[in-house]
Enzyme design. Structure first.
Site, PDB file in Angstrom:
ATOM      1  N   LYS A   9      43.333  36.005  63.817  1.00 34.53           N
ATOM      2  CA  LYS A   9      42.441  37.120  63.579  1.00 34.53           C
ATOM      3  C   LYS A   9      43.639  38.463  63.830  1.00 34.53           C
ATOM      4  CE  LYS A   9      38.481  34.807  65.568  1.00 34.53           C
ATOM      5  NZ  LYS A   9      37.243  34.775  66.611  1.00 34.53           N
ATOM      6  N   TYR A  49      30.807  34.305  58.457  1.00 35.02           N
ATOM      7  CA  TYR A  49      30.079  34.155  59.831  1.00 35.02           C
ATOM      8  C   TYR A  49      28.647  34.066  59.610  1.00 35.02           C
ATOM      9  CZ  TYR A  49      34.110  34.811  62.684  1.00 35.02           C
ATOM     10  OH  TYR A  49      35.426  34.616  63.335  1.00 35.02           O
ATOM     11  N   ARG A 103      43.783  29.816  73.248  1.00 37.79           N
ATOM     12  CA  ARG A 103      42.926  31.004  73.822  1.00 37.79           C
ATOM     13  C   ARG A 103      43.240  31.051  75.303  1.00 37.79           C
ATOM     14  NH1 ARG A 103      37.253  29.779  70.368  1.00 37.79           N
ATOM     15  NH2 ARG A 103      37.684  31.167  68.507  1.00 37.79           N
ATOM     16  N   ASN A 113      39.722  36.852  70.336  1.00 39.56           N
ATOM     17  CA  ASN A 113      40.322  35.792  70.908  1.00 39.56           C
ATOM     18  C   ASN A 113      41.155  34.816  69.934  1.00 39.56           C
ATOM     19  OD1 ASN A 113      38.404  34.619  68.951  1.00 39.56           O
ATOM     20  ND2 ASN A 113      37.118  33.981  70.196  1.00 39.56           N
ATOM     21  N   HIS A 116      40.298  31.764  64.458  1.00 40.56           N
ATOM     22  CA  HIS A 116      39.094  30.947  64.224  1.00 40.56           C
ATOM     23  C   HIS A 116      39.566  29.633  63.793  1.00 40.56           C
ATOM     24  CE1 HIS A 116      35.657  29.606  61.993  1.00 40.56           C
ATOM     25  NE2 HIS A 116      36.216  29.388  60.769  1.00 40.56           N
ATOM     26  N   GLU A 127      34.795  26.846  54.184  1.00 42.34           N
ATOM     27  CA  GLU A 127      35.584  27.731  54.379  1.00 42.34           C
ATOM     28  C   GLU A 127      36.592  27.897  53.484  1.00 42.34           C
ATOM     29  OE1 GLU A 127      35.953  27.873  58.610  1.00 42.34           O
ATOM     30  OE2 GLU A 127      33.971  27.915  59.244  1.00 42.34           O
TER      31      GLU A 127
HETATM   32  P1  DAT Z   1      34.153  30.092  67.751  1.00 44.96           P
HETATM   33  O1  DAT Z   1      34.912  31.123  67.062  1.00 44.96           O
HETATM   34  O2  DAT Z   1      34.729  29.336  68.966  1.00 44.96           O
HETATM   35  O3  DAT Z   1      33.864  29.094  66.733  1.00 44.96           O
HETATM   36  P2  DAT Z   1      31.433  30.789  67.452  1.00 44.96           P
HETATM   37  O4  DAT Z   1      31.329  30.460  66.092  1.00 44.96           O
HETATM   38  O5  DAT Z   1      30.228  30.305  68.366  1.00 44.96           O
HETATM   39  O6  DAT Z   1      32.629  30.681  68.211  1.00 44.96           O
HETATM   40  O7  DAT Z   1      31.465  32.623  67.575  1.00 44.96           O
HETATM   41  C1  DAT Z   1      32.265  33.208  66.326  1.00 44.96           C
HETATM   42  C2  DAT Z   1      33.044  34.398  66.977  1.00 44.96           C
HETATM   43  O8  DAT Z   1      32.033  35.242  67.622  1.00 44.96           O
HETATM   44  C3  DAT Z   1      33.796  33.790  68.445  1.00 44.96           C
HETATM   45  O9  DAT Z   1      35.187  33.648  68.240  1.00 44.96           O
HETATM   46  C4  DAT Z   1      33.608  35.163  69.147  1.00 44.96           C
HETATM   47  C5  DAT Z   1      32.522  35.947  68.708  1.00 44.96           C
HETATM   48  N1  DAT Z   1      31.319  35.663  69.760  1.00 44.96           N
HETATM   49  C6  DAT Z   1      30.689  34.462  69.890  1.00 44.96           C
HETATM   50  N2  DAT Z   1      29.858  34.551  70.780  1.00 44.96           N
HETATM   51  C7  DAT Z   1      30.025  35.770  71.231  1.00 44.96           C
HETATM   52  C8  DAT Z   1      28.785  36.534  72.135  1.00 44.96           C
HETATM   53  N3  DAT Z   1      28.189  36.160  73.127  1.00 44.96           N
HETATM   54  N4  DAT Z   1      29.449  37.993  72.538  1.00 44.96           N
HETATM   55  C9  DAT Z   1      30.466  38.612  71.472  1.00 44.96           C
HETATM   56  N5  DAT Z   1      30.801  37.579  70.573  1.00 44.96           N
HETATM   57  C10 DAT Z   1      30.567  36.549  70.590  1.00 44.96           C
HETATM   58 MG    MG Z   2      32.606  29.100  65.086  1.00 48.85          MG
END
Ligand code: DAT
Ligand code: MG
Length: 136
Positions: A9, A49, A103, A113, A116, A127
């Site tokens: 990212k 997303y 991470r 973080n 992805h 994707e």
């Molecule tokens: P991942 O990236 O581990 O697959 P995810 O798909 O649940 O996680 O979420 C996508 C991204 O969105 C994640 O990398 C960071 C952000 N994110 C997720 N939950 C969040 C939250 N509660 N507050 C802020 N950002 C969040």
């Molecule tokens: Mg995810």
């Protein structure tokens, strides 16, 4: 062979961590089969997303992921590549991402973080089709 998709990212690119991240996968024995440095367009980010469209953090997430160049890559391994890569990435919640994971070693924020990774074989296929239409 079996493929998955990752994004280093914009925070990872800004912090100069592209080499560090890709090196971990290469050392593990996972092969980079396609890679491109690209600033993700807003519409593409929203499609990527889409599962989070209703979440309160969605607008900020799209803004962040489009805020500068990302390193997009298709990775290949013998089997369960998406799962191996997710294990190496570590948990989304920084309080739960274990040391030794990307991470867990390199990030402390919920949003910024570094990386992805596709969360299933189906997500990987979707994707890769979205970002690398000729690499499926
Ligand atoms: P991942 O990236 O581990 O697959 P995810 O798909 O649940 O996680 O979420 C996508 C991204 O969105 C994640 O990398 C960071 C952000 N994110 C997720 N939950 C969040 C939250 N509660 N507050 C802020 N950002 C969040
Ligand atoms: Mg995810």
């Amino acid at each position: 062979m079996n493929r998955t998709f990752i994004i280093v990212k914009p925070d990872g690119v800004r912090r100069g961590l592209v080499g560090e991240v890709l090196n971990r996968f290469e050392q593990r024995g996972i092969v980079i089969v396609a890679a491109q440095l690209r600033t993700i367009e807003t519409n593409t980010a929203k499609m990527h997303y889409a599962e989070h469209a209703e979440k309160p953090f969605f607008a900020g997430l799209v803004e962040f992921i489009t805020s500068g160049p990302s390193l997009l890559a298709v990775l290949e391994g013998p089997q369960d590549t998406w799962k191996i890569v997710r294990t190496m990435i570590g948990a989304t919640n920084p309080a739960e991402s274990a040391p030794g994971t990307i991470r867990g070693d390199l990030a402390v924020e919920m949003g910024e973080n570094i990386i992805h990774g596709s969360d299933s074989a189906e997500s990987a296929q979707r994707e890769i089709a979205l970002f690398f239409p000729n690499q499926q």
